[in-house]
Design an enzyme around this catalytic site. Structure first.
Site, PDB file in Angstrom:
ATOM      1  N   THR A  24      12.531  -6.811   6.822  1.00 54.70           N
ATOM      2  CA  THR A  24      11.933  -7.319   5.584  1.00 54.70           C
ATOM      3  C   THR A  24      13.098  -7.422   4.604  1.00 54.70           C
ATOM      4  O   THR A  24      14.140  -6.803   4.818  1.00 54.70           O
ATOM      5  CB  THR A  24      10.823  -6.371   5.064  1.00 54.70           C
ATOM      6  OG1 THR A  24       9.795  -6.296   6.034  1.00 54.70           O
ATOM      7  CG2 THR A  24      10.239  -6.775   3.725  1.00 54.70           C
ATOM      8  N   THR A  46       9.112 -11.220   4.645  1.00 53.85           N
ATOM      9  CA  THR A  46       9.314 -10.540   5.929  1.00 53.85           C
ATOM     10  C   THR A  46       8.912 -11.391   7.126  1.00 53.85           C
ATOM     11  O   THR A  46       8.029 -12.251   7.023  1.00 53.85           O
ATOM     12  CB  THR A  46       8.488  -9.227   5.959  1.00 53.85           C
ATOM     13  OG1 THR A  46       8.771  -8.516   7.151  1.00 53.85           O
ATOM     14  CG2 THR A  46       6.992  -9.488   5.876  1.00 53.85           C
TER      15      THR A  46
HETATM   16  N1  GLY Z   1       5.884  -6.153   7.815  1.00 51.16           N
HETATM   17  C1  GLY Z   1       6.159  -5.130   6.924  1.00 51.16           C
HETATM   18  C2  GLY Z   1       5.207  -5.074   5.790  1.00 51.16           C
HETATM   19  O1  GLY Z   1       4.650  -6.099   5.436  1.00 51.16           O
HETATM   20  O2  GLY Z   1       4.970  -4.033   5.251  1.00 51.16           O
END
Ligand code: GLY
Length: 603
Positions: A411, A429
């Site tokens: 992310t 992300t």
């Molecule tokens: N994929 C990590 C989040 O959205 O927290």
């Protein structure tokens, strides 16, 4: 307390955030006088210093992208234009996390309108998705399917999010904002140590998909080395199509067809209709006062905002500054607050368009007071004794969760500020590093594996070890719960003071919390607040991770209190922060935890 000039006194604890700028200038007599450069840009009490600009600032995890954003500011763009340019550039220069086919959240504060907007461009589950799609015949979660197959991809939201932000709140033409990313992809970038390393460390996963292997390795199959030129022609063409056709340049026409061809080829679920139907949602940010500062963040489907604010509510009543930064007494309070917030996360959080998330109850100061009262200041609670705390029947939770899980910390976050004070805070992300590892052949970009952020089975941990309940079960058209926590902090006059956020999966929320407390409670400037050692706890497993820099004496006290303290397997987060300078201008601090980050001043 620190004073400048004759009658210009900064009257809150938040002084160091301004100190760099304060040392830069000397007022001739009163506030508002023309600053002169009489002293160096140094806060002699700090070991870390932010970057200063008389105008705007862009801070991201990849310096080329930050510079592109800063250049857009110099061309007359506002903070939103800079954010969009930076976001597209990160899709080229930071391919493991920057993206076109992921999702994210952007907070935008517009000074003239005195308005803060929360853009939700999180991925959505395709229409053909179903609750049990990742369960095997025994009813267990098939992690390979949920994290590494093409079925792990949600309908991408990033491009829609950037375009919506630009169209609604930007100033410059789209083509001007997007052109630097096209140039970056078509002319190539010089491979950094970070980029080379990120590919090497994920090589096995990336080589499994022929298109990905083609994009991220040399034609001989060899690795790109630092200093090599890395050209992404298909990606350049894809971004060019977005520049020409806007939303339809990605969600319809050639790019959409390429995505759907890839789905058909590899057994994915996303259809042309899913793409065409994708919508950005403008939500109302959630805010709480922490002392005299208004802290605003992203509402669900982010869990980050809710639990950041909940933890601040719990912590607010203690005199944290008198406990001492990273003392055992302080860390104990942090951990116990995290324990309760992450327990609530497991039960009550999900997509608010599908599930009635009790945000106002979680953020009620009386609820925080109740949780605070539960905390024994002399010893650690056991996570097994802490339950989701609202008087709402939590989902059935399974508790065999101390087994290690494969974690990912990707992310990425970027923050921008322009000379008018407009401020953005964006976290985006692909989920894991390089997402699903599957690229769209002919289009040059990776697909996310965000479907793993749903609770494939209530009570089972996802890739970050986070537990979820039915609030976050898979449903067609639903957005998976996220830990992404973009924040804007407002000072007591209502002006945006700073924006920050972080990558780091489940650690995002606790990392952002500590940066904010470092500034608001411990009087650190943004660079020092970024550099300070961090801890992380998330209820389950019942362990506390810490970074190097917490003293052994402190660790021993915490262990004697009953905390299970382990050095974190890697650094915690990578915050990218902008702030206003004391009397105008901007300061920025990038996190040195991950190589290649940078704050770029508008020149
Ligand atoms: N994929 C990590 C989040 O959205 O927290």
């Amino acid at each position: 307390m620190w004073s400048i000039g004759l009658n210009c006194r900064i009257s809150t604890k938040v002084t160091s955030i301004f100190v760099t700028f304060a040392y830069l200038i000397m007022l001739s007599s009163t506030c508002g006088a023309t600053p002169t450069l009489d002293t160096p840009i140094i806060d002699p009490k700090s070991r870390f210093h932010p970057v200063y600009s008389r105008e705007g600032m862009v801070v991201s995890q990849e310096i080329i992208a930050s510079r592109i954003g800063a250049n857009i500011l110099a061309l007359g763009g506002n903070a939103v234009d800079a954010a969009v340019a930076t976001g597209f550039a990160l899709a080229v220069s930071l391919p493991r996390a920057g993206n076109l086919a992921g999702g994210g959240f952007m907070l935008i504060h517009l000074t003239k309108r005195n308005e803060t907007i929360a853009l939700d461009f999180r991925e959505v589950a395709p229409a053909q998705a179903s609750r049990d799609m990742f369960l095997d015949l025994n009813g267990d979660v098939d992690n390979e399917l949920a994290r590494s197959s093409i079925k792990s991809s949600g309908v991408p939201g990033t491009v829609a999010g950037f375009l919506h932000a630009h169209e609604s709140y930007g100033r410059l033409p789209l083509r001007q904002v997007i052109q630097p990313a096209i140039d970056l992809a078509s002319k190539g970038i010089v491979v950094s140590v970070d980029l080379a390393h990120s590919i090497i460390s994920r090589a096995n996963r990336l080589r499994r998909n022929p298109a990905t292997e083609n994009y991220y390795f040399k034609s001989s199959g060899a690795f790109y080395q630092p200093g090599d030129r890395f050209i992404q022609k298909d990606l350049a063409d894809t971004i060019r199509r977005i520049g020409v056709d806007g939303h339809a340049g990605f969600y319809e026409k050639k790019t959409a067809k390429l995505i759907v061809e890839q789905m058909k080829h590899s057994g994915g679920l996303i259809t042309l209709d899913d793409l065409k139907n994708y919508r950005v949602v403008e939500r109302k940010p959630i805010c709480v006062y922490y002392q005299d500062k208004n802290i605003c963040s992203m509402p669900p489907p982010s869990s980050g905002g809710v639990h950041l604010l909940q933890m601040l509510n719990i912590l607010e009543d203690w005199d944290l500054d008198t406990l001492g930064h990273n003392s055992a007494a302080y860390i104990h309070r942090l951990v116990e607050s995290m324990r309760r917030a992450y327990a609530d996360r497991s039960a009550y959080l999900g997509d608010p368009d599908f599930y009635d998330v009790p945000v106002s109850q979680i953020l009620d100061k009386r609820y925080a007071a109740r949780l605070r009262k539960e905390i024994d200041l002399s010893k650690a609670s056991l996570s097994s004794d802490v339950y989701p705390g609202l008087a709402i029947d939590p989902d059935r939770l399974l508790r065999n969760l101390n087994k290690p899980v494969k974690e990912s910390v990707e992310t990425t976050h970027f923050s921008t500020r322009d000379k008018w004070g407009n401020t953005t805070s964006t976290t985006t992300t692909l989920n894991f590093s390089f997402g699903s590892g599957i690229s769209v052949a002919g289009a040059g970009f990776l697909l996310n594996n965000e479907m793993d952020d749903f609770s494939a089975k209530p009570g089972s941990p996802n890739g970050y070890g986070l537990i979820g309940g039915v609030a976050n079960e898979i449903q067609p058209g639903k957005r998976p719960l996220s830990a992404m926590t973009p924040v804007i902090v407002f000072d007591s006059t209502g002006d945006p003071l700073m924006a920050t956020g972080s990558p780091g999966g489940s650690t995002i929320i606790s990392v952002v919390l500590q940066v904010i407390l470092n500034i608001l409670e411990f009087d650190m400037g943004i660079a020092e607040a970024t550099a300070a050692a961090r801890i992380h706890h998330q209820w389950l497993p019942d362990r506390v991770g810490y970074e190097k820099g917490i003293s052994i004496d402190t660790l021993n006290i915490l262990r004697n209190m009953g905390h299970s303290m382990d050095e974190a397997p890697r650094v915690l987060g990578s915050t990218q922060t902008v702030s206003k300078g004391a009397l105008g201008g901007s300061i920025g601090a990038s996190d040195t935890r991950r190589d290649g980050a940078g704050a770029a001043p508008q020149n």
